[in-house]
Design a protein around this motif. Structure first.
Motif, PDB file in Angstrom:
ATOM      1  N   VAL A  89      79.411  43.659  40.910  1.00 27.80           N
ATOM      2  CA  VAL A  89      77.993  43.846  40.608  1.00 27.80           C
ATOM      3  C   VAL A  89      77.351  44.582  41.771  1.00 27.80           C
ATOM      4  O   VAL A  89      77.527  44.199  42.928  1.00 27.80           O
ATOM      5  CB  VAL A  89      77.280  42.491  40.409  1.00 27.80           C
ATOM      6  N   SER A  90      76.628  45.643  41.457  1.00 24.72           N
ATOM      7  CA  SER A  90      75.874  46.355  42.480  1.00 24.72           C
ATOM      8  C   SER A  90      74.424  46.472  42.034  1.00 24.72           C
ATOM      9  O   SER A  90      74.141  46.544  40.843  1.00 24.72           O
ATOM     10  CB  SER A  90      76.480  47.732  42.748  1.00 24.72           C
ATOM     11  N   TYR A  91      73.510  46.457  43.015  1.00 18.58           N
ATOM     12  CA  TYR A  91      72.082  46.556  42.711  1.00 18.58           C
ATOM     13  C   TYR A  91      71.333  46.931  43.976  1.00 18.58           C
ATOM     14  O   TYR A  91      71.910  46.952  45.068  1.00 18.58           O
ATOM     15  CB  TYR A  91      71.554  45.239  42.124  1.00 18.58           C
ATOM     16  N   THR A  92      70.064  47.245  43.824  1.00 22.55           N
ATOM     17  CA  THR A  92      69.215  47.555  44.969  1.00 22.55           C
ATOM     18  C   THR A  92      67.979  46.674  44.925  1.00 22.55           C
ATOM     19  O   THR A  92      67.640  46.105  43.881  1.00 22.55           O
ATOM     20  CB  THR A  92      68.779  49.031  44.970  1.00 22.55           C
ATOM     21  N   ASP A  93      67.315  46.571  46.071  1.00 16.37           N
ATOM     22  CA  ASP A  93      66.029  45.873  46.093  1.00 16.37           C
ATOM     23  C   ASP A  93      64.920  46.925  46.035  1.00 16.37           C
ATOM     24  O   ASP A  93      65.199  48.134  46.088  1.00 16.37           O
ATOM     25  CB  ASP A  93      65.919  44.949  47.313  1.00 16.37           C
ATOM     26  N   PRO A  94      63.658  46.524  45.904  1.00 15.08           N
ATOM     27  CA  PRO A  94      62.571  47.505  45.806  1.00 15.08           C
ATOM     28  C   PRO A  94      62.463  48.442  47.011  1.00 15.08           C
ATOM     29  O   PRO A  94      61.937  49.550  46.899  1.00 15.08           O
ATOM     30  CB  PRO A  94      61.316  46.633  45.673  1.00 15.08           C
ATOM     31  N   GLY A  95      62.993  48.055  48.171  1.00 17.62           N
ATOM     32  CA  GLY A  95      62.975  48.908  49.353  1.00 17.62           C
ATOM     33  C   GLY A  95      64.131  49.890  49.416  1.00 17.62           C
ATOM     34  O   GLY A  95      64.245  50.679  50.351  1.00 17.62           O
ATOM     35  N   GLY A  96      65.045  49.844  48.424  1.00 19.29           N
ATOM     36  CA  GLY A  96      66.177  50.768  48.368  1.00 19.29           C
ATOM     37  C   GLY A  96      67.446  50.263  49.031  1.00 19.29           C
ATOM     38  O   GLY A  96      68.454  50.956  49.054  1.00 19.29           O
ATOM     39  N   GLU A  97      67.424  49.036  49.572  1.00 20.80           N
ATOM     40  CA  GLU A  97      68.622  48.446  50.181  1.00 20.80           C
ATOM     41  C   GLU A  97      69.652  48.127  49.090  1.00 20.80           C
ATOM     42  O   GLU A  97      69.315  47.560  48.061  1.00 20.80           O
ATOM     43  CB  GLU A  97      68.241  47.167  50.927  1.00 20.80           C
ATOM     44  N   SER A  98      70.917  48.484  49.313  1.00 16.08           N
ATOM     45  CA  SER A  98      71.988  48.259  48.330  1.00 16.08           C
ATOM     46  C   SER A  98      72.704  46.951  48.596  1.00 16.08           C
ATOM     47  O   SER A  98      72.900  46.563  49.756  1.00 16.08           O
ATOM     48  CB  SER A  98      73.003  49.395  48.387  1.00 16.08           C
ATOM     49  N   TYR A  99      73.146  46.306  47.502  1.00 11.75           N
ATOM     50  CA  TYR A  99      73.882  45.043  47.584  1.00 11.75           C
ATOM     51  C   TYR A  99      75.065  45.095  46.625  1.00 11.75           C
ATOM     52  O   TYR A  99      75.012  45.758  45.588  1.00 11.75           O
ATOM     53  CB  TYR A  99      72.985  43.865  47.203  1.00 11.75           C
ATOM     54  N   ASN A 100      76.127  44.372  46.987  1.00  7.90           N
ATOM     55  CA  ASN A 100      77.324  44.272  46.139  1.00  7.90           C
ATOM     56  C   ASN A 100      77.794  42.831  46.112  1.00  7.90           C
ATOM     57  O   ASN A 100      77.840  42.175  47.157  1.00  7.90           O
ATOM     58  CB  ASN A 100      78.441  45.163  46.687  1.00  7.90           C
ATOM     59  N   GLU A 101      78.136  42.365  44.947  1.00  5.08           N
ATOM     60  CA  GLU A 101      78.693  41.023  44.750  1.00  5.08           C
ATOM     61  C   GLU A 101      79.937  41.179  43.885  1.00  5.08           C
ATOM     62  O   GLU A 101      80.091  42.179  43.177  1.00  5.08           O
ATOM     63  CB  GLU A 101      77.697  40.096  44.036  1.00  5.08           C
ATOM     64  N   SER A 102      80.800  40.195  43.905  1.00  8.54           N
ATOM     65  CA  SER A 102      81.952  40.214  42.995  1.00  8.54           C
ATOM     66  C   SER A 102      82.275  38.801  42.537  1.00  8.54           C
ATOM     67  O   SER A 102      82.064  37.840  43.271  1.00  8.54           O
ATOM     68  CB  SER A 102      83.162  40.857  43.663  1.00  8.54           C
ATOM     69  N   PHE A 103      82.756  38.712  41.311  1.00  6.10           N
ATOM     70  CA  PHE A 103      83.123  37.439  40.699  1.00  6.10           C
ATOM     71  C   PHE A 103      84.497  37.604  40.064  1.00  6.10           C
ATOM     72  O   PHE A 103      84.829  38.672  39.579  1.00  6.10           O
ATOM     73  CB  PHE A 103      82.153  37.036  39.578  1.00  6.10           C
ATOM     74  N   THR A 104      85.266  36.545  40.045  1.00  8.92           N
ATOM     75  CA  THR A 104      86.528  36.526  39.308  1.00  8.92           C
ATOM     76  C   THR A 104      86.415  35.475  38.217  1.00  8.92           C
ATOM     77  O   THR A 104      86.133  34.314  38.492  1.00  8.92           O
ATOM     78  CB  THR A 104      87.715  36.199  40.232  1.00  8.92           C
ATOM     79  N   ILE A 105      86.631  35.910  36.989  1.00  5.51           N
ATOM     80  CA  ILE A 105      86.547  35.022  35.827  1.00  5.51           C
ATOM     81  C   ILE A 105      87.958  34.766  35.335  1.00  5.51           C
ATOM     82  O   ILE A 105      88.741  35.706  35.159  1.00  5.51           O
ATOM     83  CB  ILE A 105      85.692  35.676  34.729  1.00  5.51           C
ATOM     84  N   THR A 106      88.299  33.511  35.130  1.00  5.67           N
ATOM     85  CA  THR A 106      89.630  33.147  34.653  1.00  5.67           C
ATOM     86  C   THR A 106      89.522  32.575  33.244  1.00  5.67           C
ATOM     87  O   THR A 106      88.732  31.662  32.997  1.00  5.67           O
ATOM     88  CB  THR A 106      90.285  32.114  35.586  1.00  5.67           C
ATOM     89  N   LEU A 107      90.313  33.133  32.343  1.00  5.75           N
ATOM     90  CA  LEU A 107      90.353  32.693  30.945  1.00  5.75           C
ATOM     91  C   LEU A 107      91.804  32.413  30.566  1.00  5.75           C
ATOM     92  O   LEU A 107      92.718  33.057  31.086  1.00  5.75           O
ATOM     93  CB  LEU A 107      89.784  33.765  30.014  1.00  5.75           C
TER      94      LEU A 107
END
Length: 125
Positions: A89-107
């Motif tokens: 997952v990637s996104y920015t805040d209103p000031g333009g700062e970038s962020y990245n998260e990751s998740f692992t889903i097991t099925l």
């Protein structure tokens, strides 16, 4: 901070070659709105359908939840074992700062149904 609260599938049992939808409950517990949120799904065991494995949201407000649905097909080589989907997952805040998260889903992917042979009786015509 965008995080995964929970996930589920629309099918209780997943089997080779069958389609299902993965449903994510995603939340923003950060201090500002998450903008231009991009979800990138990758897996060897599950093939993304309709979107090429990319879903987007324009924003997730602070303290809010959003649902993200991604259809998949179970790869023919996957059965009777747990399998994973990696979600970046990637996104920015209103000031333009970038962020990245990751998740692992097991099925868990069940083995296919046993095919019972059909025996017929010849009848004279």
């Amino acid at each position: 901070l965008v995080y995964l609260q929970s996930y589920q599938t629309d099918n209780a049992t997943l089997r080779q070659g069958e389609s299902f939808t993965l449903k994510l409950d995603v939340r923003n517990k950060g201090e500002s709105t998450a903008l231009n949120v991009v979800f990138n799904f990758k897996s060897d065991s599950f093939l993304p359908l309709q979107t090429g494995g990319v879903k987007t949201l324009s924003d997730i407000q602070v303290g809010e939840a959003e649902g993200v649905d991604q259809p998949f097909m179970v790869n023919a080589g996957t059965k009777d074992a747990p399998a994973t989907i990696n979600v970046a997952v990637s996104y920015t805040d209103p000031g333009g700062e970038s962020y990245n998260e990751s998740f692992t889903i097991t099925l868990y992917v069940a083995s296919g149904p046993t095919k019972v042979p059909i025996y017929g009786t010849l009848r004279p015509s």
